[in-house]
Design an enzyme around this catalytic site. Structure first.
Site, PDB file in Angstrom:
ATOM      1  N   ASN A  26       0.854  -1.185   0.000  1.00 35.43           N
ATOM      2  CA  ASN A  26       0.000   0.000   0.000  1.00 35.43           C
ATOM      3  C   ASN A  26       0.891   1.236   0.000  1.00 35.43           C
ATOM      4  O   ASN A  26       1.738   1.399   0.858  1.00 35.43           O
ATOM      5  CB  ASN A  26      -0.901   0.014   1.243  1.00 35.43           C
ATOM      6  CG  ASN A  26      -1.971   1.084   1.123  1.00 35.43           C
ATOM      7  OD1 ASN A  26      -1.739   2.146   0.545  1.00 35.43           O
ATOM      8  ND2 ASN A  26      -3.132   0.806   1.650  1.00 35.43           N
TER       9      ASN A  26
ATOM     10  N   ASP B  62      -5.662  -8.473   0.461  1.00 38.93           N
ATOM     11  CA  ASP B  62      -5.776  -7.298   1.312  1.00 38.93           C
ATOM     12  C   ASP B  62      -4.400  -6.634   1.371  1.00 38.93           C
ATOM     13  O   ASP B  62      -3.577  -6.950   2.230  1.00 38.93           O
ATOM     14  CB  ASP B  62      -6.233  -7.758   2.701  1.00 38.93           C
ATOM     15  CG  ASP B  62      -6.498  -6.573   3.626  1.00 38.93           C
ATOM     16  OD1 ASP B  62      -6.170  -5.445   3.236  1.00 38.93           O
ATOM     17  OD2 ASP B  62      -7.027  -6.790   4.723  1.00 38.93           O
TER      18      ASP B  62
ATOM     19  N   CYS C 187      -5.229   2.361  -1.641  1.00 44.39           N
ATOM     20  CA  CYS C 187      -5.921   1.132  -1.239  1.00 44.39           C
ATOM     21  C   CYS C 187      -6.857   0.595  -2.320  1.00 44.39           C
ATOM     22  O   CYS C 187      -6.878  -0.591  -2.591  1.00 44.39           O
ATOM     23  CB  CYS C 187      -6.669   1.363   0.065  1.00 44.39           C
ATOM     24  SG  CYS C 187      -7.293   3.032   0.221  1.00 44.39           S
TER      25      CYS C 187
ATOM     26  N   HIS D 114     -11.151   1.234   4.051  1.00 41.50           N
ATOM     27  CA  HIS D 114     -10.161   0.314   3.528  1.00 41.50           C
ATOM     28  C   HIS D 114     -10.789  -0.510   2.415  1.00 41.50           C
ATOM     29  O   HIS D 114     -11.986  -0.789   2.453  1.00 41.50           O
ATOM     30  CB  HIS D 114      -9.693  -0.578   4.678  1.00 41.50           C
ATOM     31  CG  HIS D 114      -8.534  -1.429   4.301  1.00 41.50           C
ATOM     32  ND1 HIS D 114      -7.301  -0.876   4.033  1.00 41.50           N
ATOM     33  CD2 HIS D 114      -8.423  -2.761   4.103  1.00 41.50           C
ATOM     34  CE1 HIS D 114      -6.477  -1.874   3.705  1.00 41.50           C
ATOM     35  NE2 HIS D 114      -7.137  -3.003   3.736  1.00 41.50           N
TER      36      HIS D 114
END
Length: 1116
Positions: A201, A470, A206, A453
């Site tokens: 990230n 993720d 994101c 997020h």
């Protein structure tokens, strides 16, 4: 039995979720969401169903609690000890503050962490439905061992007995906690566990990572990207195709998470702002359009269209005449409504819903005039890869803000768009194509409208195994987590003690799907194809393998660094090359000399063999000197190594050479040359021998260069070496020369003349000293050369500074550069700038310094002669910049500084507009002078009209300035200064008339606690004794010229300290404005409640203004 009240719609953007602190300056909601959300990214699949429990805390004698903090008893959930922490009088706010706290945090082992979802509530003991309940989730750890709500509910509501939160001085607090087990975050290896790697990230990227993973896992797309023509000369940061190829290659073959910086640079998003200004859908379109463009004329032309492009038909069909208008349009993704739709099929039903055009809304058909008609959309064809954007974020017109829709919205694993006999398809659709789709990926947003997020659930091969991508972390997930848990809505957690209290424990789920990717069953084999090394261009493979090897090599070097020493060897050749080019002071820049990476245990004598190989100097002719840092911060060769030292290992020697345990060893290699210029053994050195280095200065060319070094005897005199120096310089043997010792240059230059009659020892010369020499200048030449001698030249070099000047109007572009001296005075600098601009009067130049952190001009300009030297203008805290901003004034700066400039917004009583005037007057002037000056610039309703000046801040009037107030201290940077005519009626106030404040407001309905928000232009109004609201309304409507149909929707309230009491038409308004116990008139006002329909405009005078209902003009 306790009922749950649903939490507010977009809690994150209104609510403060913070670890409690005893300071009032708690983080703002946006940061908070980001904090709260990192928690949800940490959790991996739960090891077991989360144990949950409800704890009820009855607090008696509540109003008599006199401690700042009050803890509940400990309760256990999920094997952990918890307690509730409240601040009965608020944690530096006028709200009850309430947190969930880890009770035994002080005694837990280092590095502990636990994850919990929880809700906190204050029970309403009269009407259960008014119970205030808020929920959140958090990763608790030693740094944040409590988490919750600083502004849980207003103290005024809590302590008001009629509200039902405090009955018999007893307050009931309830906490519901569900604990999830967390797999250790740091030791997790995504590649090992799943076969896939994540993306780093970059800060605000994101949403990009989840989209890139989705595109990468469409193999046909990846293959097409690999086949785009790129060359070895392209740079990834300048070529989207190459950057994407590089990124995909690394995702395919790397063992660790991959960075995206090159890709974002390639499409010009190189700042944090770039990401804030775009959303995932825009990114998807930008990327696809750019790739589509780059694919033109190549083997992969048309790939984007083949994969993602579908077509629909917009039609309008008249009901009573034979007329139909159709238009075919293409799409790469479809935007589906979430609000009011239970699932994807309901959204498609809404998409193709037929709208009837009738009544006032009839359709104008060619030749047929206005006709009743049906309007709608039908699909001609769907693409092989169907991208559905779910409209989770919507604009709420009533509240004038974006809100997130967390409603439950289902999406199927198999999507049949041929259902009900092809109800979504147009007549010309090809019915042979079977539009049956299978779900490939689910992109999720977790959080509120202002932060949160993003991550993605993908099944790369369309098997039953889902994976969660993720950012850097990839985990295996089951179908329930990828589908049902992303529907949104509310989540119910199982009861732990049935029979105790059977209300289900519910959470609004702030994480839910916002984009779905489906792949058509019939195209599955083609799209989920095999992609291997042969699809990747050879130059790309070579480049990326080389990159990978370099990375591995650096990693290995880092891991082994403790076993090695870096030896930097400076030689005569380095001094010749650097002095007068890269450096002027001292002898060498050690970062630019040859360095060797040598194992610490290697004997130094063996290292000398390496040097012999490298430089062609046999070992017996090498002599090494250690460098030393002197007290005056210069760095000079200090002494030769002894034979004993040379017999030691490199590691031992490094420790001798530097006390600062630096991993480097710096050496000077002395090599003596014979008459044939071949190396000879170094001469023996006694205490009497001093090694000196010599630089030659040419005042005409303004050049300094290194000419050599040799030993002198301490008892010798400079006169003895004149002939040798002249020979080195190429002068005649008896040329008169002057000698100077270069002593130091920080913080200032010290360079002293050497008396040729004194011995070297008497002149305090020692090993490593530097002598600069030049031809003795005749006295008359002093005027011809800028820097006639060595000290003046070194002084110039030390202080010279190239400054980049920018116009204050264009603060991003350099306009010109000037070489100045740091010692220039303020007058010297403005004089040079004026000369550059061809300006006669330097005092009209105003300069502003540069803020190194924001990369912007500082807000305040430099005052006239406000700094001593140029060096002071360039310093910002501990950093030095080389940028200055200039502006050319219309009057000299000293004169301007005696004046004050105010921006005044004049509200005309005749025209519907606001005009902003710049008023410039001497600082000692008064508000009366401002008004008189303004009168000469504006159009008044009649010649004797009187004006007043008001201070307006956030749509409230805070002050009417008295005419005799000095203007020097009036600040127009944060408040608006507003000028207006005083209405005639106000001049003749009766004894019982009151002048009241009238403000516009809306209520923020999204919160349990009602929040009043002011907007628009505040104003004054006279109310007469005994006047009813109905009478006052007539005057307000006339004053504001609001149409009847709009005005009937308005509500009227008396507001004191932000709390509205609504008024009826028959209420006597003046009776409300009797109280005097308030801090200022703005705290009591008549409120006009209606929606804020004004267009949003930035106010040019100051950027923190919100709205202007009148058009704005600016006159400076």
């Amino acid at each position: 039995m306790t009922l749950m009240t649903p939490p507010p719609l977009d809690q994150e953007d209104d609510e403060m979720l913070v670890p409690h602190s005893d300071f009032a300056d708690v983080p703002q909601p946006m940061e908070v969401v980001a904090q709260a959300e990192t928690a949800s990214t940490v959790e991996s699949q739960p090891v077991e169903d989360p144990p949950s429990s409800r704890f009820t805390w009855t607090i008696e004698n509540f109003s008599r609690l006199n401690t700042k903090k009050h803890y509940s008893e400990i309760f256990i959930v999920g094997g952990y000890k918890w307690r509730v922490l409240i601040f009965p009088k608020g944690n530096n706010v006028d709200h009850l503050s309430m947190y969930l706290d880890v009770a035994d945090s002080a005694s837990l082992p280092y590095g502990w962490s636990r994850y919990a979802q929880f809700s906190l509530a204050v029970i309403n003991q009269i009407h259960n439905k008014y119970t205030v309940r808020k929920d959140t989730q958090h990763q608790f750890n030693a740094r944040e061992s409590d988490w919750g709500f600083t502004s849980f509910m207003p103290l005024s509501e809590l302590y008001d007995p009629s509200r039902g939160y405090l009955v018999n001085d007893t307050c009931i607090v309830e906490a519901e906690v569900a604990v999830r087990r967390v797999v250790d975050y740091w030791t997790y290896d995504s590649k090992k566990e799943t076969g896939y790697v994540g993306l780093k990230n970059q800060g605000a990227t994101c949403y990009m990572n989840s989209l890139l993973q989705t595109l990468y896992h469409i193999p046909y797309f990846r293959k097409a990207v690999y086949h785009m023509p790129t060359t070895e000369n392209d740079m990834p940061s300048g070529s989207i195709p190459l950057a994407l190829q590089s990124l995909f290659y690394k995702l395919q073959y790397s063992d660790n998470s991959v960075a995206t910086k090159e890709l974002t640079k390639s499409f010009g998003w190189d700042t944090y702002d770039s990401f804030m200004q775009h959303d995932v859908q825009e990114l998807n379109r930008v990327l696809c359009e750019k790739l589509e463009d780059k694919m033109k004329g190549t083997v992969v032309e048309g790939t984007i269209q083949q994969l993602f492009e579908g077509h629909h038909m917009n039609y309008i069909e008249c009901i009573n005449v034979d007329y139909k208008s159709t238009r075919k349009e293409s799409f790469y993704d479809l935007q589906l409504d979430v609000k009011g739709c239970k699932d994807v099929y309901a959204s498609f039903d809404k998409y193709v819903e037929v709208e009837r055009l009738e009544g006032d809304n009839k359709y104008h058909a060619e030749q047929h005039g206005l006709q009743d008609a049906r309007k709608g959309v039908l699909f001609i064809d769907f693409p092989p890869v169907l991208q559905l954007q779910l409209k989770r974020f919507e604009y709420d017109f009533m509240r004038d803000t974006m809100v997130k829709i967390n409603d439950r919205y289902e999406f199927p694993l198999e999507l049949d768009l041929d259902r009900e006999n092809g109800k979504y398809l147009s007549p010309e659709a090809d019915r042979r194509v079977r539009n049956l789709y299978t779900l490939h990926s689910v992109l999720v947003h977790s959080g509120g409208v202002h932060g949160g997020h993003y991550y993605a659930f993908i099944r790369p091969t369309l098997s039953d195994q889902w994976f969660k991508f993720d950012d850097e972390r990839v985990t295996k997930e089951d179908m329930k987590r990828a589908l049902e848990e992303q529907y949104g809505g509310e989540e119910e957690l199982p009861q732990t003690n049935p029979g105790f209290n059977n209300t289900p424990f519910k959470f609004t789920k702030y994480s839910n799907a916002y984009m779905l990717v489906y792949i058509r069953e019939s195209d599955k084999e083609k799209i989920i194809c095999n992609v291997d090394e042969k699809d990747i261009a050879e130059h790309l493979r070579i480049r990326l393998k080389k990159e990978q090897e370099e990375k591995e090599h650096k990693k290995k070097e880092k891991a082994e660094a403790h076993l090695y020493t870096i030896i930097k060897v400076a030689r005569n050749e380095d001094l010749v090359e650097q002095i007068g080019r890269d450096i002027y002071f001292d002898l060498v820049d050690h970062d630019k000399v040859r360095s060797f990476r040598i194992q610490k245990q290697m004997p130094f004598n063996i290292f000398k063999e390496e040097v012999a190989k490298e430089f062609g100097i046999p070992v017996q002719f090498q002599r090494f000197w250690l460098w030393a840092k002197r007290q005056n911060h210069t760095y000079r060769p200090n002494r030769p190594l002894t034979h004993q030292e040379e017999a030691q290992s490199v590691g031992q020697l490094r420790e001798v050479s530097n006390k600062a345990h630096n991993a480097e060893l710096k050496l000077f290699l002395e090599v003596e040359l014979g008459l044939d210029l071949r190396p000879i053994p170094p001469p023996d050195k006694t205490k009497e021998d001093i090694l000196l280095f010599f630089k030659l200065y040419d005042p005409v060319k303004e050049e300094l260069r290194y000419v050599g070094r040799f030993f002198v005897k301490g008892a010798g005199k400079p006169a003895e070496i004149i002939a040798k120096l002249n020979e080195m310089a190429g002068f005649v043997p008896n040329e008169e020369i002057e000698l100077y010792e270069e002593i130091k240059f920080e913080p200032s230059v010290m360079c002293e003349h050497i008396d040729k009659k004194l011995t070297f020892r008497a002149s305090q010369l020692e090993d490593g000293d530097i002598i600069c020499f030049q031809i003795s200048p005749p006295v008359e030449s002093y005027g011809q050369c800028r820097y006639p001698d060595v000290p003046s030249f070194l002084e110039y070099v030390h202080n010279r500074q190239v400054v980049h000047f920018r116009s204050l109007d264009k603060p991003k572009e350099d306009e010109f550069c000037l070489e100045l001296s740091k010692l220039y005075t303020y007058d010297d600098v403005v004089e040079r700038v004026a000369r550059q601009l061809g300006l006669d009067d330097p005092s009209k130049i105003r300069l502003t310094s540069h803020n190194c952190y924001s990369q912007q001009p500082k807000p305040q300009p430099i005052k006239y002669r406000g700094v001593e030297h140029l060096s002071d203008m360039l310093v910002h805290y501990n950093q030095t910049s080389d940028i200055l901003y200039y502006e050319v004034l219309d009057i000299p700066l000293p004169e301007l500084q005696g004046l004050k400039t105010l921006k005044v917004a004049f509200h005309s009583s005749m025209k519907d507009e606001v005009v902003i005037h710049s008023i410039r007057l001497p600082k000692q002037s008064t508000v009366g002078d401002v008004i008189n000056d303004l009168k000469t610039k504006v159009e008044l309703s009649h010649p004797n009209a009187e004006l007043r000046l008001l201070e307006v801040f956030y749509h409230k009037i805070y002050k009417i300035f008295p005419p005799n107030e000095k203007i020097e201290n009036i600040n127009d940077q944060y408040w608006t200064l507003r000028a207006e005519e005083i209405p005639e009626e106000e001049k003749n106030l009766g004894p019982h008339d009151r002048l009241i404040h009238v403000y516009h407001f809306t209520k923020d309905a999204s919160q349990n606690q009602m929040q009043v928000q002011n907007f628009g232009e505040p104003f004054f109004l006279i109310i007469h004794e005994g006047e009813t609201l109905a009478e006052v309304k007539v005057r307000i409507q006339k004053k504001l010229q609001v149409p009847d149909e709009e005005f009937v929707k308005w509500k009227f309230a008396f507001l004191s300290l932000g709390r509205p009491e609504y008024l009826q038409d028959s209420d006597i308004v003046s009776s409300r404005f009797q109280r005097r116990d308030v801090y200022g008139a703005w705290e009591q006002y008549l409120g006009l409640e209606h929606s804020d329909s004004a267009p949003k405009r930035a106010y040019a005078a100051n950027q923190n203004r919100h709205t202007f209902e009148k058009p704005v003009k600016i006159y400076n």
